[in-house]
Design an enzyme around this catalytic site. Structure first.
Site, PDB file in Angstrom:
ATOM      1  N   CYS A 118       0.844  -1.188   0.000  1.00  0.00           N
ATOM      2  CA  CYS A 118       0.000   0.000   0.000  1.00  0.00           C
ATOM      3  C   CYS A 118       0.885   1.245   0.000  1.00  0.00           C
ATOM      4  CB  CYS A 118      -0.868   0.005   1.239  1.00  0.00           C
ATOM      5  SG  CYS A 118      -1.675  -1.551   1.557  1.00  0.00           S
ATOM      6  N   HIS A 124      12.212 -35.588 -15.071  1.00  0.00           N
ATOM      7  CA  HIS A 124      11.622 -36.078 -13.821  1.00  0.00           C
ATOM      8  C   HIS A 124      10.224 -35.513 -13.592  1.00  0.00           C
ATOM      9  CE1 HIS A 124      15.412 -37.934 -12.913  1.00  0.00           C
ATOM     10  NE2 HIS A 124      16.005 -36.787 -13.218  1.00  0.00           N
ATOM     11  N   ARG A 141       2.574   0.542  -6.277  1.00  0.00           N
ATOM     12  CA  ARG A 141       2.807  -0.293  -5.093  1.00  0.00           C
ATOM     13  C   ARG A 141       1.586  -1.090  -4.670  1.00  0.00           C
ATOM     14  NH1 ARG A 141       7.451   1.680  -2.054  1.00  0.00           N
ATOM     15  NH2 ARG A 141       6.714   0.244  -0.495  1.00  0.00           N
ATOM     16  N   LYS A 168       8.737 -13.786 -15.162  1.00  0.00           N
ATOM     17  CA  LYS A 168       8.342 -12.584 -15.889  1.00  0.00           C
ATOM     18  C   LYS A 168       7.056 -12.851 -16.673  1.00  0.00           C
ATOM     19  CE  LYS A 168      10.036 -10.335 -14.259  1.00  0.00           C
ATOM     20  NZ  LYS A 168      10.805 -10.258 -13.155  1.00  0.00           N
ATOM     21  N   GLU A 223      13.685 -17.020 -13.916  1.00  0.00           N
ATOM     22  CA  GLU A 223      13.324 -15.608 -14.033  1.00  0.00           C
ATOM     23  C   GLU A 223      12.459 -15.361 -15.283  1.00  0.00           C
ATOM     24  OE1 GLU A 223      13.268 -13.220 -12.111  1.00  0.00           O
ATOM     25  OE2 GLU A 223      13.243 -11.424 -13.335  1.00  0.00           O
ATOM     26  N   TRP A 240      -3.552  -2.385  -1.138  1.00  0.00           N
ATOM     27  CA  TRP A 240      -3.366  -3.729  -1.690  1.00  0.00           C
ATOM     28  C   TRP A 240      -3.937  -4.640  -0.612  1.00  0.00           C
ATOM     29  CZ3 TRP A 240      -0.732  -8.219  -0.392  1.00  0.00           C
ATOM     30  CH2 TRP A 240      -0.470  -9.111  -1.437  1.00  0.00           C
ATOM     31  N   GLU A 276       3.866 -13.455 -14.325  1.00  0.00           N
ATOM     32  CA  GLU A 276       3.367 -12.348 -13.503  1.00  0.00           C
ATOM     33  C   GLU A 276       2.717 -11.239 -14.317  1.00  0.00           C
ATOM     34  OE1 GLU A 276       6.396 -10.634 -10.947  1.00  0.00           O
ATOM     35  OE2 GLU A 276       7.825 -10.465 -12.565  1.00  0.00           O
ATOM     36  N   ASN A 315      -0.321   1.143   6.482  1.00  0.00           N
ATOM     37  CA  ASN A 315       0.350   0.041   5.769  1.00  0.00           C
ATOM     38  C   ASN A 315       0.819  -0.944   6.820  1.00  0.00           C
ATOM     39  OD1 ASN A 315       0.096   1.556   3.483  1.00  0.00           O
ATOM     40  ND2 ASN A 315       2.279   2.004   3.251  1.00  0.00           N
ATOM     41  N   GLY A 316       0.717  -2.229   6.525  1.00  0.00           N
ATOM     42  CA  GLY A 316       1.174  -3.235   7.491  1.00  0.00           C
ATOM     43  C   GLY A 316       0.001  -4.087   7.951  1.00  0.00           C
ATOM     44  N   LYS A 334       4.694  -4.131  -5.780  1.00  0.00           N
ATOM     45  CA  LYS A 334       6.119  -3.925  -6.043  1.00  0.00           C
ATOM     46  C   LYS A 334       6.959  -4.286  -4.833  1.00  0.00           C
ATOM     47  CE  LYS A 334       9.651  -2.567  -8.329  1.00  0.00           C
ATOM     48  NZ  LYS A 334      10.136  -3.605  -9.270  1.00  0.00           N
TER      49      LYS A 334
HETATM   50  C1  G6P Z   1       7.709  -8.538  -5.191  1.00  0.00           C
HETATM   51  C2  G6P Z   1       7.991  -7.917  -6.546  1.00  0.00           C
HETATM   52  C3  G6P Z   1       9.130  -8.666  -7.226  1.00  0.00           C
HETATM   53  C4  G6P Z   1      10.354  -8.690  -6.339  1.00  0.00           C
HETATM   54  C5  G6P Z   1      10.031  -9.254  -4.961  1.00  0.00           C
HETATM   55  C6  G6P Z   1      11.184  -9.030  -3.994  1.00  0.00           C
HETATM   56  O1  G6P Z   1       7.178  -9.799  -5.357  1.00  0.00           O
HETATM   57  O2  G6P Z   1       6.825  -7.951  -7.352  1.00  0.00           O
HETATM   58  O3  G6P Z   1       9.443  -8.025  -8.443  1.00  0.00           O
HETATM   59  O4  G6P Z   1      11.342  -9.452  -6.940  1.00  0.00           O
HETATM   60  O5  G6P Z   1       8.906  -8.596  -4.401  1.00  0.00           O
HETATM   61  O6  G6P Z   1      11.343  -7.651  -3.796  1.00  0.00           O
HETATM   62  P1  G6P Z   1      12.657  -6.954  -3.314  1.00  0.00           P
HETATM   63  O7  G6P Z   1      12.317  -5.490  -3.258  1.00  0.00           O
HETATM   64  O8  G6P Z   1      12.958  -7.516  -1.955  1.00  0.00           O
HETATM   65  O9  G6P Z   1      13.722  -7.259  -4.286  1.00  0.00           O
END
Ligand code: G6P
Length: 608
Positions: free
Chosen positions: A2, A504, A27, A485, A481, A74, A488, A100-101, A603
């Site tokens: 948030c 496997h 965010r 990508k 990765e 969020w 998500e 937030n939290g 984020k």
């Molecule tokens: C969220 C974001 C990812 C990120 C992860 C870890 O899931 O959507 O893109 O890799 O958090 O975030 P950080 O800020 O700790 O790298």
């Protein structure tokens, strides 16, 4: 997650707050709301969906005020509805809170407050704060906030206003970032510096268990035990251009294209001119510990965890130190063994991820030395670590991490070189190691230049239901990765696997409708990966290969090839991930997805 913005000053607060919260929309974005005081009366407006919905509501009215708070949510407790959107108010609509939290003892507090006659309107944990502050309000908002917070368990960044103290914002922090922006006769309280960057670069970071009191002409900070604290004003080095799209359709695309420059920024000032050593200023005080270290544990989440895996391979190969990479969320709850001389490295773009933060706190308690690799300067993880390395790549705003991933790998590479020179003085750093990474930005640019080709491929595969990503060695984390990508931002189901593990399990999924992306560069496992390609082809799977320029052999074996320039094995991830980022981006755009704000994601995950 948030976002919070509060403003007090001589500008039109509704506009300042809306502009600020739009910068934080990345965010969290399922609902939003604003509270402000106009002519002595508290007003509160909320809307479900993007901030544009809140803006429509506010613009329909003629609001004028110099003080208010705003929030983008969020959802954690309760669905994204208007009732559950913040701000939350007390029984008399006089006090408003954004948060937030997570308030962990909210069930208990709620039933106690209900027994005392408080009426709740939402399903959120946050609403208990509004009622608790109401309960303790005897004329002074900051005292009421302090008393309320003493009953609360959990994490919070909050901002509170009350029509009974109409020229004041009270904010408090425990485990969720909050900072004061200090402008010219105006103050901000924000959960992210980008919200106030348009107005000021001077900020004060709140620490845990600290509260801030903002009035039109001053700010004050105290502990929640009411002891004055004296804070340093810090200057933010980011500028406004960095948080704008600069002509790109999405932040994610801008950030993908920034990678040649961001990697130059990672290296700037860190490589000695004779190319035979690396200087990492943030590790100066840890040199002795690093020399003696017997083990490294990397803790991270999401994309940062993938970068950590690449780091493990590098550090073991070149610095000859045992490395483990752990999901921060697992590490913190499994009572890990930390021996003497263990170094824990937290990798986090935001520096605020709750699980990563908790993992380093756990590790510290067990006696480990903590290092951080973060992008956001002044973030909690960076501040709590004993030493660290910043990425210095400017803000990353697209929810799907791109430029942070490559910068984290580049930092890990520099760290590996540094560790090698510290620990293996008899086998000095090969000056080619530095030259090799210095040529990477240009090589990334040549991959970016073939975007049209990737767009054609995206058109062919945009309607897939599933995709498999396979790689070995240094390209195994890249397979993970690439799959992350795609899933998500496009919502196509995607899995990443070490290529040999395919036999496997995942091989059962291969048929003519299953695209398989192989990262098949000319490295020490190239021959093995060609065998894995044959196994997929013989089951009629469609193969897209990421291969090394000049490899003519592979074209005959696969359906499509994307060529990347040659580099050393260890640096290959910096190149092989680029076409995968672009492929995911274009497939998602073609499917009509909002790539910068994918559904349900945030984020920076500041709750467990
Ligand atoms: C969220 C974001 C990812 C990120 C992860 C870890 O899931 O959507 O893109 O890799 O958090 O975030 P950080 O800020 O700790 O790298």
């Amino acid at each position: 997650m948030c976002g919070i913005v509060g403003y007090i000053g001589c500008k039109e607060a509704v506009k300042v707050l809306l502009d600020g919260i739009k910068r934080l929309e990345y965010r969290g974005y399922d609902s939003s709301g604003m509270a402000f005081i106009q002519n002595g009366i508290l007003h509160c407006e909320k809307a479900v969906g993007k901030i544009a919905e809140l803006e429509k509501r506010l613009n329909g009215n003629n609001f004028h005020t110099s003080l208010g708070i705003v929030h983008t949510r969020w959802a954690t407790h309760g669905a994204p509805t208007t009732e559950n959107a913040h701000p939350h108010v007390d029984c008399n609509n006089e006090i408003a809170v954004v948060h937030n939290g997570i308030i962990e003892n909210y069930d208990y507090l709620k039933s106690k407050l209900e027994q005392e006659g408080h009426i709740f309107k939402s399903e959120t944990d946050t609403e208990v704060l509004a009622h608790l502050i109401e309960k303790y309000f005897h004329g002074d908002l900051e005292t009421a906030v302090m008393e309320a917070l003493r009953e609360v368990e959990g994490t919070y960044g909050i901002a509170v206003i009350s029509q009974k103290n109409p020229r004041k914002i009270v904010a408090a922090r425990k485990g969720s970032p909050l900072m004061i922006g200090i402008g010219n006769q105006e103050y901000f309280i924000t959960s992210d510096v980008s919200a106030s960057l348009e107005h000021t670069r001077d900020v004060v970071y709140l620490d845990d268990n600290e509260i801030a009191i903002l009035t039109p002409d001053r700010y004050e900070t105290k502990t929640i035990q009411n002891i004055r604290t004296h804070k340093k004003v810090e200057e933010i080095l980011w500028n406004l251009d960095m948080i704008e799209k600069g002509g790109y359709e999405h932040f994610m695309l801008k950030e993908i294209h920034e990678q040649p420059q961001s990697l130059r920024n990672v290296m700037r000032g860190r490589v000695e001119s004779n190319n035979d050593s690396v200087r990492l200023g943030g590790l100066i005080h840890c040199e002795q510990d690093l020399r003696q270290a017997r083990r490294i544990i990397i803790v991270a989440c999401g994309t940062s965890w993938h970068a950590g895996l690449v780091g493990e391979y590098m550090l073991e190969e070149f610095a000859r130190i045992p490395v483990e990479v752990e999901y921060a969320s697992e590490f913190r709850y499994r009572n890990p063994v930390i021996e003497k001389d263990t170094i824990v490295i937290a990798i986090s773009q935001s520096g605020e991820t709750a699980d990563t933060l908790a993992a380093i706190r756990e590790a510290r308690q067990k006696g480990a030395k903590i290092l951080s690799i973060c992008n956001v300067v002044g973030s909690t993880i960076a501040r709590e670590a004993d030493g660290g390395i910043y990425l210095h790549i400017g803000p990353e705003i697209g929810v799907a991490s791109t430029k942070a991933f490559t910068a984290q790998i580049a930092v890990l590479y520099l760290f590996t070189s540094y560790m090698r020179s510290l620990r293996c003085p008899s086998s000095p750093l090969d000056s080619n190691m530095i030259k090799d990474i210095q040529s990477i930005p240009e090589k990334i640019q040549t991959i970016l230049n073939m975007e049209e080709h990737i767009i054609e491929l995206a058109k062919l595969y945009k309607d897939s239901e599933h995709t498999l990503y396979l790689g070995r060695g240094y390209n195994y984390p890249v397979a993970l990765e690439g799959a992350l990508k795609l899933k998500e931002i496009s919502y196509i189901h995607a899995e990443g696997y070490p290529a040999a593990e395919m036999k496997h399990g995942p091989i059962a999924l291969i048929n003519k409708d299953m695209p398989v992306v192989f990262i098949a560069t000319r490295d020490n496992v190239y021959g093995k990966i060609l065998n894995n390609i044959e196994e997929v082809k013989s089951r009629k799977g469609k193969v897209i290969a990421i291969a090394t320029e000049g490899d003519d052999q592979i074209a005959e074996k696969v359906n499509h090839v994307l060529y990347i320039p040659k580099t050393t094995d260890v640096l290959t991830p910096l190149l092989s991930v680029i076409p995968l980022q672009l492929l995911a981006y274009h497939m998602a755009v073609m499917r009509g997805c909002d790539v910068d704000k994918p559904r349900n994601l945030a984020k920076s995950v500041t709750v467990e």
